[in-house]
Design a protein around this motif. Structure first.
Motif, PDB file in Angstrom:
ATOM      1  N   ILE A 164      41.817  42.039  40.863  1.00 19.69           N
ATOM      2  CA  ILE A 164      42.080  40.904  41.755  1.00 19.69           C
ATOM      3  C   ILE A 164      41.775  41.325  43.186  1.00 19.69           C
ATOM      4  N   ALA A 165      41.041  40.480  43.915  1.00 21.16           N
ATOM      5  CA  ALA A 165      40.795  40.713  45.338  1.00 21.16           C
ATOM      6  C   ALA A 165      41.402  39.544  46.101  1.00 21.16           C
ATOM      7  N   LEU A 166      42.288  39.872  47.048  1.00 19.96           N
ATOM      8  CA  LEU A 166      42.967  38.831  47.832  1.00 19.96           C
ATOM      9  C   LEU A 166      42.508  38.939  49.279  1.00 19.96           C
ATOM     10  N   ASP A 167      42.308  37.803  49.919  1.00 17.27           N
ATOM     11  CA  ASP A 167      41.958  37.784  51.328  1.00 17.27           C
ATOM     12  C   ASP A 167      42.883  36.802  52.033  1.00 17.27           C
ATOM     13  N   PHE A 168      43.705  37.311  52.952  1.00 19.93           N
ATOM     14  CA  PHE A 168      44.682  36.476  53.653  1.00 19.93           C
ATOM     15  C   PHE A 168      44.259  36.236  55.091  1.00 19.93           C
ATOM     16  N   GLN A 169      44.135  34.982  55.474  1.00 20.08           N
ATOM     17  CA  GLN A 169      44.035  34.619  56.881  1.00 20.08           C
ATOM     18  C   GLN A 169      45.455  34.206  57.270  1.00 20.08           C
ATOM     19  N   LEU A 170      46.182  35.158  57.883  1.00 15.10           N
ATOM     20  CA  LEU A 170      47.619  34.945  58.069  1.00 15.10           C
ATOM     21  C   LEU A 170      47.921  34.134  59.314  1.00 15.10           C
ATOM     22  N   ASP A 171      48.810  33.180  59.136  1.00 16.47           N
ATOM     23  CA  ASP A 171      49.338  32.393  60.246  1.00 16.47           C
ATOM     24  C   ASP A 171      50.622  31.741  59.734  1.00 16.47           C
ATOM     25  N   PRO A 172      51.705  31.815  60.523  1.00 12.22           N
ATOM     26  CA  PRO A 172      52.979  31.290  60.024  1.00 12.22           C
ATOM     27  C   PRO A 172      52.897  29.822  59.598  1.00 12.22           C
ATOM     28  N   ALA A 173      52.144  29.034  60.334  1.00 10.78           N
ATOM     29  CA  ALA A 173      52.111  27.605  60.019  1.00 10.78           C
ATOM     30  C   ALA A 173      51.103  27.281  58.923  1.00 10.78           C
ATOM     31  N   LEU A 193      39.465  36.565  40.985  1.00  5.83           N
ATOM     32  CA  LEU A 193      39.998  37.153  39.752  1.00  5.83           C
ATOM     33  C   LEU A 193      38.853  37.511  38.823  1.00  5.83           C
ATOM     34  N   THR A 194      38.888  38.738  38.305  1.00  7.28           N
ATOM     35  CA  THR A 194      37.978  39.100  37.219  1.00  7.28           C
ATOM     36  C   THR A 194      38.773  38.877  35.938  1.00  7.28           C
ATOM     37  N   VAL A 195      38.355  37.896  35.141  1.00  6.95           N
ATOM     38  CA  VAL A 195      39.169  37.539  33.970  1.00  6.95           C
ATOM     39  C   VAL A 195      38.437  37.910  32.681  1.00  6.95           C
ATOM     40  N   GLU A 196      39.231  38.303  31.675  1.00  5.46           N
ATOM     41  CA  GLU A 196      38.669  38.666  30.363  1.00  5.46           C
ATOM     42  C   GLU A 196      39.495  38.013  29.264  1.00  5.46           C
ATOM     43  N   ARG A 197      38.782  37.369  28.339  1.00 11.04           N
ATOM     44  CA  ARG A 197      39.477  36.748  27.214  1.00 11.04           C
ATOM     45  C   ARG A 197      40.178  37.838  26.403  1.00 11.04           C
ATOM     46  N   ASN A 198      41.447  37.602  26.045  1.00  9.33           N
ATOM     47  CA  ASN A 198      42.220  38.597  25.299  1.00  9.33           C
ATOM     48  C   ASN A 198      42.304  38.158  23.836  1.00  9.33           C
ATOM     49  N   GLY A 199      41.381  38.647  23.001  1.00  6.85           N
ATOM     50  CA  GLY A 199      41.360  38.258  21.587  1.00  6.85           C
ATOM     51  C   GLY A 199      40.543  36.987  21.394  1.00  6.85           C
ATOM     52  N   ALA A 200      40.441  36.568  20.127  1.00  9.42           N
ATOM     53  CA  ALA A 200      39.620  35.396  19.789  1.00  9.42           C
ATOM     54  C   ALA A 200      40.472  34.136  19.846  1.00  9.42           C
ATOM     55  N   VAL A 229      34.290  35.406  36.702  1.00  6.80           N
ATOM     56  CA  VAL A 229      34.913  35.651  37.998  1.00  6.80           C
ATOM     57  C   VAL A 229      35.363  34.297  38.533  1.00  6.80           C
ATOM     58  N   VAL A 230      36.649  34.156  38.740  1.00  2.27           N
ATOM     59  CA  VAL A 230      37.214  32.876  39.161  1.00  2.27           C
ATOM     60  C   VAL A 230      37.773  33.021  40.561  1.00  2.27           C
ATOM     61  N   LEU A 236      48.487  43.136  34.053  1.00  2.74           N
ATOM     62  CA  LEU A 236      48.378  44.215  35.053  1.00  2.74           C
ATOM     63  C   LEU A 236      46.969  44.258  35.643  1.00  2.74           C
ATOM     64  N   SER A 237      46.898  44.337  36.965  1.00  5.11           N
ATOM     65  CA  SER A 237      45.599  44.291  37.643  1.00  5.11           C
ATOM     66  C   SER A 237      45.520  45.342  38.740  1.00  5.11           C
ATOM     67  N   ARG A 238      44.257  45.719  39.020  1.00  6.41           N
ATOM     68  CA  ARG A 238      44.019  46.554  40.194  1.00  6.41           C
ATOM     69  C   ARG A 238      43.811  45.627  41.398  1.00  6.41           C
ATOM     70  N   TYR A 239      44.551  45.908  42.483  1.00  2.21           N
ATOM     71  CA  TYR A 239      44.552  45.021  43.649  1.00  2.21           C
ATOM     72  C   TYR A 239      43.723  45.568  44.785  1.00  2.21           C
ATOM     73  N   SER A 240      42.946  44.682  45.405  1.00  2.00           N
ATOM     74  CA  SER A 240      42.325  44.982  46.681  1.00  2.00           C
ATOM     75  C   SER A 240      42.719  43.833  47.611  1.00  2.00           C
TER      76      SER A 240
END
Ligand code: TRP
Ligand code: ZN
Length: 866
Positions: A29-38, A46-53, A99-100, A146-150
């Protein structure tokens, strides 16, 4: 009834039995925050993978998010390509991987629930456990993904000079228009509840710790600049915890940085986010002038607790929230062991058992009773309970007692080795303990599934002619909601026999396993009449019913070689004395006075232990021992005993008081013990009604060089009729009005007062300009403390009930989690007389009838009526 109320009446429950593995995994997962209180913009890839058939769409949780865009593999989707309701974004995907990307908008400064991304005193911070991440972005918000975060954070550089997230900061720089950014990478895959970010104008207390394998870890505790001088104790505790976990559990820290941030608005004590723990400031900030010894101890305990979660919680996490005790029970046990190692083990154990009896036993005996591993919930926040935490810790402690220290450590090593990087279950923990030790824990597992405090009845008979004794034990587990039939538990009871005349141990301590409904144990070759010492060290969290006379209890309180058992015998003697008086059987204060006098005179005992041993059980603990609680009678009987103890031992209290005085402040076990004994002695001098009591208390209040002594004196004054009461309260307010954590104490001491007019005082304080429903610490200091003041809360007019219900309703609109935590006192209605019970029920019904009730309060109120 409006539609709203009908809808609210049937919130769906989540069942443990319904667990299914996640349909999609999110390795990255890669997150990008443009932070502002308001208006904060969150871009999530998200890199997603189907889990099973299967043909399930990708389902992402989301709550209160304004969805701006959705992309799949780089292509913008148009509306109709996905479905969205107020809880979920559902995206059908063709292949087995994609990739979503989503873009959402949130408003941290409108977030009064303190879950997700919110603002606290100009700092932006997050709280994601249990289900707060869905209030930040769309994601499968469950602990087994569980994911690796950037994480990239960007914000105005002047307002938010410090930008922190999990893992290591790998890049940073300046942006346009006075903004700047940092980029964080966490190499350890983690569930989203462990994600965190902080942005603010913060200063750091920096230090470093070298791990057992020689790696240097940079440590930082981030607070507002002016609070920096109050962070040294927390830093010491952190370093001590890191070394302790290496030494005792073989657990080494696994990153180059460890950050702690303190914020003033927080729903709980603290949060173990990977390498970025966020704390309620009350569990970080301390100095002698503003924090008591109890505060210092709690800080060390919570710092250790959150640090220990790095292994018991983060490296090995929970498969689902029904397994919460897997991390919390184990971690509480670990922090209890740590705290016991810092001072007197017996005093630490007395404290643990007090908490268990004050919070968990009543929970187990009431309408909100649930197993350590619950079977269902409506709102998971309601299950961060004393049962999951503290009874959960007792389960781990019992396993250690059954296996022995060595095999317990082997079991813990095996558990960490087997499940590192996984989301595990309570069953996995028990299996690791079994496999490492060869001990069968099949029956023991009932502790996870059966709610209710087991009741053990003990009958002990000595046959002088045969020189033998029989211990007849039996157990029952009470009926609890949804669990009408119970099986016998496996109950470990450390037991010994002492000689009645010699006082010496005549049968060494042994661990008796009570596994049947009824069981008999025989002891042979007893030349001397024996006295039974049972459940030594409180090996099992049970209540014990044994017919012991005052003489036996007095003997044990003076002679037992297990300090906890001594304490316990004294408590039992005191409870019996008070309940005898309440039930009108007449009560003889003599044995308690004699036993307390002996304990006070015993120079072999440490002062901290003496102070705990001579304290009377609380009014609510006495109430918990009775079928129907009469709060006025309990108060009267307890005060009468306090008064007699104060008068009869006046010289002893004054001597103890004087002996413990005159030291200048130091924070170490000996100095703490002296202050504790001083406080207890002062309270007895005051209880005696002595003319000079208020003067002594005021002089201590006024001249104290530390908060422990000052608060103790204020507590005494605040419960009396003396003129010094107002002077002390006013002085305290004037001195500390700008220190929020100390002002909390000012509210709390008044809410806990034993005066007749406490309801009026609390009502008046709810209109005080410094009272606040928004700040959980302040709210709990007044309303929470009042709910725990048995006599004041149960004032015959019912005003206490109304006051609490009014505030639960007001708080629910702002912060449902905090509101719901205030409910348990009203749920005790079955234990009071008919008039009180009816008024309590009426308040619960009024709460339930309110429009727009949260799931949190709805679940607690409806179960409480149930
Ligand atoms: N995991 C935290 C702890 O025990 C508890 C916690 C912190 C929490 N914040 C919360 C639980 C908010 C529920 C909601 O250390
Ligand atoms: Zn915890």
């Amino acid at each position: 009834m409006s539609d709203m109320q009908i809808a609210a009446a049937t919130p769906p429950a989540t069942l443990r039995a319904d667990y299914r593995a996640p349909a999609w995994l999110i390795p990255e997962i890669a997150l990008d925050f443009q932070l502002d209180p308001a208006r904060t913009i969150v871009r999530t890839r998200l890199t997603v993978e189907r889990n099973g058939a299967h043909h399930e769409p990708l389902r992402l949780d989301g709550e209160g998010l304004k969805l701006l865009e959705v992309h799949v593999d780089g292509d913008a989707l148009s509306e109709g390509d996905w479905t969205l309701d107020d809880a979920e974004l559902s995206v059908p995907l063709q292949g087995d991987a994609a990739v979503v990307e989503t873009l959402v908008e949130i408003a941290p400064d409108k977030n009064s629930q303190l879950m997700g991304l919110y603002a606290s005193g100009g700092i932006l911070c997050t709280q994601c456990e249990a289900e707060g991440f869905r209030r930040i972005t769309f994601f499968p918000d469950r602990p087994d993904v569980l994911s690796r975060y950037s994480v990239r954070l960007e914000a105005d550089k002047q307002r938010f000079p410090v930008l922190l997230s999990n893992g290591d900061c790998i890049e940073s720089g300046d942006g346009e228009a006075g903004r700047h950014w940092t980029l964080w990478q966490d190499p350890w895959p983690k569930p989203c509840y462990l994600f965190a970010l902080v942005a603010g104008d913060l200063a750091a207390n920096r230090d470093s710790f070298t791990t057992c394998s020689g790696k240097a870890v940079s440590l930082a505790i981030w607070v507002r600049e002016e609070d920096l001088p109050k962070t040294d104790h927390a830093m010491d505790a952190l370093k001590t915890s890191m070394a302790w976990d290496e030494r005792v559990y073989g657990r080494e820290y696994d990153l180059d940085q460890f950050n702690i941030v303190a914020v003033s608005d927080f729903n709980f004590g603290a949060m173990e986010n990977k390498s970025l723990n966020i704390f309620n400031s009350r569990y970080i900030l301390a100095d002698a002038d503003t924090a008591t010894d109890a505060d210092f101890d709690a800080i060390a305990g919570v710092v250790a607790h959150e640090y220990f979660h790095n292994w018991s919680g983060n490296r090995v996490t929970c498969r689902d929230w029904f397994q919460l005790s897997l991390k919390e029970g184990f971690t509480v046990f670990r922090d209890q062991q740590f705290s016991a190692d810092q001072g007197s083990e017996a005093v630490a154990r007395i404290g643990d058992v007090r908490v268990l009896r004050a919070a968990q036993f009543p929970e187990d005996a009431g309408p909100l009773a649930h197993p350590v591993r619950p079977e269902s919930y409506i709102e998971i926040s309601n299950f961060y309970t004393a049962t999951v935490y503290n009874k959960g810790a007792e389960l781990i402690r019992m396993m250690k007692a059954i296996l022995g220290a060595e095999d317990f450590r082997k079991g813990s090593d095996l558990y960490f080795e087997r499940h590192d990087g996984e989301a595990a279950t309570c069953e996995d923990f028990a299996t690791a303990m079994e496999d490492a030790s060869g001990t069968d824990l099949t029956q023991f597992r009932r502790w996870y599934s059966q709610a209710g405090t087991p009741k053990v009845t003990a009958r002990f008979d000595y046959d002088a002619e045969e020189q033998s004794a029989t211990l007849a034990l039996s157990q029952t587990v009470p009926v609890t909601p949804g669990q009408p039939d119970k099986q016998p538990m496996a109950i470990p009871l450390k037991t010994a026999l002492l000689g009645e005349t010699s006082g010496d141990p005549i049968v060494d301590e042994q661990l008796i396993m009570l596994t049947e409904s009824e069981q008999q144990i025989r002891f042979e070759n007893l030349a001397e009449p024996p006295v039974l010492s049972l459940n030594r060290g409180f090996t099992a969290p049970v209540s014990i019913d044994r017919e012991s006379d005052a003489a036996t209890l007095a003997f044990l309180s003076a002679r037992d070689d297990d300090p906890f058992a001594r304490y316990e015998a004294m408590q039992q003697l005191m409870v019996d004395t008070i309940t005898d008086a309440v039930s009108g059987n007449g009560s003889d204060h003599g044995p308690v006075i004699e036993a307390v006098g002996k304990t006070l005179a015993n120079n072999d005992l440490d002062k901290a232990f003496i102070a705990e041993a001579v304290l009377l059980p609380s009014e609510s603990f006495v109430g918990d021992q009775m079928l129907i609680v009469d709060p006025e009678a309990i108060h009267g009987a307890r005060e009468a005993l306090r008064n007699d103890l104060g008068e009869a031992l006046d010289a002893e209290w004054r001597a103890a008081y004087a002996g413990a005085s005159g030291n200048s402040y130091a924070y170490n076990p000996t100095a703490k013990g002296l202050r504790r004994l001083r406080a207890v002695s002062l309270s007895y001098v005051a209880a005696s009604g002595a003319d000079d009591a208020a003067q002594i208390a005021f002089s201590q209040f006024d001249s104290a060089d530390n908060m422990t002594d000052r608060q103790a004196a204020l507590g005494v004054l605040a419960s009396g009729e003396w003129p010094e009461r107002i002077a002390a309260l006013d002085d305290f307010y004037a001195r500390y009005k700008d220190d929020a954590l100390v002002l909390d104490k000012w509210f709390m001491v008044q809410a806990m007062s034993t005066r007749d007019d406490t309801v009026d005082a609390v009502e008046a304080l709810t209109a005080h300009p410094d009272f606040s429903i928004e700040n959980p610490n302040r709210f709990r200091s007044l309303i929470g403390a009042f709910g725990g003041n048995q006599r004041a809360f149960h004032t015959a007019s019912g005003r206490g009930y109304r006051l609490l219900a009014d505030h639960i309703l007001k708080a629910d609109a702002i912060n449902p989690q905090t509101a719901a935590r205030m409910l348990p006192p009203l749920g005790k209605w079955r234990r009071f007389d008919e008039e009180r019970g009816a008024m309590m029920r009426a308040e619960l019904e009024r709460i339930l009838a309110a429009p727009n009730l949260s799931k949190d309060v709805l679940e607690q109120a409806s179960k409480s009526l149930g």
